[in-house]
Design an enzyme around this catalytic site. Structure first.
Site, PDB file in Angstrom:
ATOM      1  N   GLU A 177      10.917  28.740  53.212  1.00 46.19           N
ATOM      2  CA  GLU A 177      11.352  30.076  52.776  1.00 46.19           C
ATOM      3  C   GLU A 177      11.444  31.099  53.909  1.00 46.19           C
ATOM      4  O   GLU A 177      10.918  32.208  53.805  1.00 46.19           O
ATOM      5  CB  GLU A 177      10.416  30.582  51.668  1.00 46.19           C
ATOM      6  CG  GLU A 177      10.404  29.651  50.472  1.00 46.19           C
ATOM      7  CD  GLU A 177       9.402  30.055  49.383  1.00 46.19           C
ATOM      8  OE1 GLU A 177       8.760  31.098  49.514  1.00 46.19           O
ATOM      9  OE2 GLU A 177       9.289  29.302  48.402  1.00 46.19           O
ATOM     10  N   GLU A 282      11.672  21.336  44.071  1.00 47.42           N
ATOM     11  CA  GLU A 282      10.739  22.072  43.194  1.00 47.42           C
ATOM     12  C   GLU A 282      11.417  22.331  41.849  1.00 47.42           C
ATOM     13  O   GLU A 282      11.351  23.435  41.304  1.00 47.42           O
ATOM     14  CB  GLU A 282      10.311  23.384  43.856  1.00 47.42           C
ATOM     15  CG  GLU A 282       9.699  23.186  45.236  1.00 47.42           C
ATOM     16  CD  GLU A 282       9.124  24.458  45.859  1.00 47.42           C
ATOM     17  OE1 GLU A 282       8.997  25.472  45.154  1.00 47.42           O
ATOM     18  OE2 GLU A 282       8.801  24.418  47.058  1.00 47.42           O
TER      19      GLU A 282
END
Ligand code: G3I
Length: 395
Positions: A177, A282
């Site tokens: 991220e 995810e």
């Protein structure tokens, strides 16, 4: 195919079928399971379920994010389900910096070591998550002011952990991220103290410390426009520096009502054209309303608002369950179309009760984003995903 045949099953097999080889019988039974759907699973229990990892064994790994309760085998039924359904795991929290590196000179490998043992015992590949992330950092890191000290932490953290688990874990999310929605670099503590090259440096250090481990960049929303462009530029920059990057993880936290299939398809094509594997790391599909566009701050409306944002406390309506199942079906059909480019699909949790989406972005809601319900029973979405694997006619 890891199907167990219920005692009554041969009665269902028409006479000519009994002359066929066992594999064909297995396929027939799978078809029976798919036709009868959830009722079959509920009657016979987990042991007779078709298995995700078996259904996709020729295509890509099937993973789940696991917490320490699951790793420590607190619930035997959950352990059996995990062993039956998955061949990859990602630690949901336990290898993040705050837990594994709680003090400047202090590491805590207890949880991570147990994760590796669990994976060996049940033959799952570990995707270690993660080395460098702006979040879930140990508190002392935010007090580090000078670049040299932060670089010392950064280098020691990557080198120590990546080396310890080299050959024991299959892959690392080296950087997690790092991008803003507009594709620019997030102003994390690493970017601010070490400069934009910290990402290349993280991969360089990981490559040196973990030569036998696959190295990935992992992020959310990188299937979309500017952020996708940012991720592509990042991967190219790492490659241009002569540093190894083996794959890119698209997290896949989507809404069941709005799955960006076209963006996902384009991103699979564009990322894989760079010579890296693509993963969905995810995956979960929220069925609850999003609070982001709330337009009232009226305290008098708070209770009504809370009910509106948490509408399925007493169960999921059939229409929403069907929407979730269709969403997963569409996604897995797309994944199968690009199975040569995709190396893993990991769900962010095993069952709905475990999901972080019950607590985010609003605490205390009841969400239903995964393939197994709170009693570990397979949902309609599970059977759709199993059915997609059988559609190609190659197994
Ligand atoms: O362990 C403490 C516990 O001691 C304490 O009593 C409790 C009180 O709230 O908190 C516990 O820690 C929580 C931790 O999950 C373990 O349950 C943290 O507060 C909570 O913030 C943390 O949330 C995790 C989140 O990352 C943190 O950012 C979620 O479980 C985890 O699913 C989530 O995973 C992230 C991926 O790593 C990266 N991509 C997005 C994804 C979803 O947010």
């Amino acid at each position: 195919m890891s199907l167990l045949v219920p005692k009554s099953m041969p009665l269902l097999i028409p006479k000519p079928m009994s002359l066929l080889v066992p594999k064909a019988i297995g396929t027939f039974i799978l078809a029976a399971v798919l036709v009868t759907g959830p009722a079959f699973g509920q009657q016979t229990g987990t042991a007779s379920l078709p298995s995700l990892k078996s259904a996709y064994r020729n295509d890509f790994l099937i993973g789940a994010a696991l917490n320490m309760r699951q790793i420590d085998e607190k619930d035997p039924a959950a352990t059996a389900l995990i062993a039956q359904q998955f061949n990859a795991l990602t630690p949901e929290n336990s290898m993040k910096a705050a837990i594994i590196h709680p003090g400047w000179d202090r590491y805590n490998f207890d949880d991570a070591d147990r994760i590796v043992q669990f994976a060996e015992k049940y033959h799952l590949k570990v995707n270690a998550h993660n080395l460098i992330w702006h979040s879930q950092l140990p508190p002392f890191v935010s007090h580090i002011q000078d670049a040299d000290s932060l670089r010392h932490f950064f280098t020691d953290h990557i080198t120590t952990i990546a080396a310890r688990y080299d050959g024991k874990v299959y892959s690392w999310d080296v950087v997690n991220e790092a991008l803003n929605e507009d594709g620019t670099l997030r102003k994390s503590i690493y970017q601010q103290r070490l400069g934009d090259d910290y990402i290349v440096e993280a991969f360089r250090l990981a490559q040196k410390a973990a030569p036998h481990t696959l190295l990935y960049y992992n992020d959310y929303n990188i299937e979309h426009g500017k952020k996708r462009e940012g991720a592509i530029a990042l991967i190219k920059k790492i490659q241009a520096a002569g540093v190894r990057i083996d794959g890119v993880g698209i997290q896949g936290h989507w809404s069941a009502a709005h799955i960006p299939l076209e963006d996902i398809e384009n991103s699979i094509r564009e990322f894989s054209a760079l010579g890296v594997k693509v993963m969905f790391t995810e995956l979960d599909l929220s069925v609850l309303p999003s609070p982001w566009n709330r337009n009232t701050a009226d305290v008098g409306q708070q209770a009504a608002y809370a009910d509106k944002m948490n509408p399925y406390v007493n169960g999921l309506p059939d229409s929403v369950s069907a929407q979730l199942a269709k969403g997963y079906e569409d996604l897995f059909r797309l994944f199968m179309k690009y199975k040569e480019k995709i190396s893993r699909v990991t769900f962010w949790g095993v069952d709905d009760g475990q999901s972080w989406l019950n607590g985010f972005p609003i605490r205390g809601r009841t969400n239903y984003p995964l393939l197994f319900d709170r009693q570990l029973k397979p949902k309609a979405a599970f059977y759709k995903v199993i059915a997609v694997a059988g559609e190609t006619g190659t197994r």
